[in-house]
Design an enzyme around this catalytic site. Structure first.
Site, short mmCIF file in Angstrom:
data_model
loop_
_atom_site.label_atom_id
_atom_site.label_comp_id
_atom_site.label_asym_id
_atom_site.label_seq_id
_atom_site.Cartn_x
_atom_site.Cartn_y
_atom_site.Cartn_z
N LYS A 95 -15.10 9.69 1.44
CA LYS A 95 -13.73 9.94 1.86
C LYS A 95 -13.34 11.37 1.47
CE LYS A 95 -9.07 7.89 1.28
NZ LYS A 95 -8.36 6.78 0.61
N SER A 140 -5.66 4.08 3.88
CA SER A 140 -6.00 5.50 3.86
C SER A 140 -7.51 5.73 3.95
CB SER A 140 -5.44 6.17 2.61
OG SER A 140 -6.13 5.82 1.45
N SER A 172 -5.98 0.47 0.01
CA SER A 172 -6.64 1.44 0.88
C SER A 172 -8.16 1.34 0.94
CB SER A 172 -6.23 2.86 0.48
OG SER A 172 -4.91 3.11 0.90
#
Length: 544
Positions: A120, A201, A225
């Protein structure tokens, strides 16, 4: 995560939110316009299977990286344009060749030798890639420093293939946000149905794993998330106990709730990544409890109060319960939600804003002034306003503005919020349920069937949010989600939640369920629900 979603997750209140599988509705051919983008061959496999192929010499790391890079180009940048990958490591092939030479010479760095992993894009890496959080202000933020979890992956031989797109600033910028959108990466698409929300997210990490763009990915969670995009994209997601995976050199929201975690196609893959990432627990082997019999005689607390109101999700959950019984579990019904103190939702939201202001100010101050034009949250707010045509094109920065108004962490209000939220979710929450009902683990659905992406209204969630993940997130406790089937080609998962430091046990329970159920589905890359013939037919007018 925008405010109404945060408040729903933190309080468990409702949002203004058959058979075990609906694969039968897809037995007819879908629309001719839908191209088959499904992965084939080695890259369609799970992380453990890919490791085995590398170890057996069935494929080289160089060939594997090449396959993933080609697939990223074919379906992430072109084709359905998933937009799940923000940046590709320009040195990935060089690293793969070096690892292949080491293997040929009998040198194996570790269990992940030559395995390509996506991170990420709020996680720093010393590779020649920026860490951007999807934001224009950080587009040149090349730090050349590894987060400890990345150093752990690298020490075991993993290749950092690139960075995944995300909800900008980990979905903590606006109360009117869209999950999966960032100014640099655009909107992440759900590979199961392209017009559907990828959720949370870590949306790019979830979509990339489901779409076979890497052997596995790493996400981060503050509140939902990792779990939500894993639920939405039909994969395994593991949020470990806060602190097991160090958070140094990861763009922060909350020091009391933030953690990184693995997102993979299988529980074993997640456990293997944890062995590398959890650098604070080097003596724990998170794969050691992965046994198909791990649920035998285990008392499982069924959170009936957290099932939500969707009859289809409840049907899938009932099937999951039957799978648990078949695996040897003893089910214990829990019907009463823990009583939350008055104002818990506001306190939990304020806590995040206090910690975000402090954490982002510290992080921005640590970056290079030559690469990052802002040093504080206020300067970031001003920068976004000055670049509003890009940054504020779809929604505002209301959470930033609200966070800027918060006091320092030394304030009595902050300390009170931390104490009350943690007591409510720990000893009066998860721990109380486990103790009073004499159970080893808690289970519930992981989340809703995801709605459409809505660029006008932002995220629009179903009326009832199933699950109990907010308590695990606020308590800092471990939580794993495993696919439990699909509803009209959209995946839904079942959650396993435990108390602090029961991570290895939790993965064992999840593994035993996974082996019994085997309900993960491959994405179909449907354009929308009307690519399902039965739905398309129902949408047409019928002559009388």
């Amino acid at each position: 995560m925008k405010k109404h979603l945060i408040l729903a997750l933190t309080t468990g209140l409702s949002l203004s939110a058959c058979s075990p599988s609906d694969q039968s509705v897809l037995t007819e051919q879908t629309s001719p316009s839908v191209v088959d983008y499904q992965a084939k061959g080695i890259i369609s496999k799970s992380l453990p299977e890919i490791v085995e192929a590398l170890n057996n010499g069935e494929i080289s790391s160089e060939a594997l990286v090449t396959l993933y890079l080609d697939r990223i180009e074919a379906i992430d940048k072109q084709g359905p344009r998933l937009q799940a990958v923000l940046n590709v490591n320009p040195d990935a092939l060089i690293l793969a060749k070096e690892l292949d030479v080491m293997r040929a010479n009998g040198v194996i760095k570790g269990p992940l030798h030559g395995v390509p992993i996506l991170l990420k894009d709020n996680i720093e890496t010393l590779d020649n890639m920026p860490t951007t959080a999807g934001a224009l202000a950080l587009k040149d933020n090349i730090t050349h420093r590894d987060s400890p979890l990345v150093a752990g992956l690298r020490a075991q031989g993993a290749i950092i293939l690139g960075k995944t797109n995300l909800s900008q600033w980990a979905n903590f910028r606006s109360e009117g946000s869209m999950s999966g959108w960032s100014a640099l990466g655009g909107q992440v698409r759900n590979p199961h149905m392209l017009d559907r929300n990828p959720c949370g997210s870590s949306s790019g990490s979830g979509a990339a794993t489901a779409a076979s763009l890497a052997a596995g990915t790493v996400g981060t969670e503050t509140n939902g998330s990792i779990i939500c995009p894993s639920n939405a994209n039909g994969i395994v997601g593991f949020k470990p106990t806060v602190g097991i995976v160090p958070q140094q050199h990861i763009i922060p929201i909350s020091e009391s709730q933030d953690t990184a975690g693995p997102m993979t196609k299988s529980v074993k893959g997640a456990a293997m990544l944890m062995n590398a990432m959890a650098t604070t627990t080097p003596d724990i082997d998170y794969t050691s409890g992965l046994n198909a019999n791990a649920l035998k005689g285990v008392r499982v607390g069924v959170l009936n109060f957290a099932k939500g109101s969707s009859s289809q999700i409840i049907q899938r959950f009932d099937t999951a319960l039957a799978d648990l019984v078949a695996a040897g579990a003893i089910l214990v019904n829990i019907d009463q939600r823990p009583k939350a103190p008055e104002g818990l939702g506001k306190m939990s939201y304020d806590l995040l804003k206090y910690e975000f202001k402090d954490g982002i100010n510290t992080y921005l101050a640590s970056t290079s002034s030559q690469q990052v034009p802002v040093r504080t949250l206020q300067e970031l707010i001003d920068f976004n306003q000055a670049n509003s045509d890009i940054e504020l094109a779809l929604f505002d920065q209301s959470i930033f503005v609200s966070s800027q108004s918060m006091d320092a962490l030394e304030s009595k209000a902050y300390k009170t919020a931390v104490a009350r939220v943690q007591k409510a979710t720990r000893e009066d929450g998860v721990d109380k349920l486990l103790t009073e009902h004499n159970v080893d683990v808690l289970i519930a659905p992981s989340g809703p069937v995801v709605p459409r992406v809505d660029a006008i209204n932002g995220d629009v969630w179903p009326n009832s949010w199933p699950g109990f993940g907010s308590y695990a997130a606020q308590a800092g406790y471990p939580h794993v989600t495993v696919p439990m089937g699909d509803i009209n080609a959209l995946s839904v998962g079942v959650s396993f939640i435990g108390t602090k430091f029961t991570d290895a046990d939790l993965l064992g329970f999840a593994y035993a369920y996974e082996q019994q159920s085997q309900r993960r589905i491959e994405p179909r890359y449907l354009a929308n629900a009307e690519d399902i013939p039965a739905i398309a037919d129902a949408m047409k007018a019928k002559s009388h």
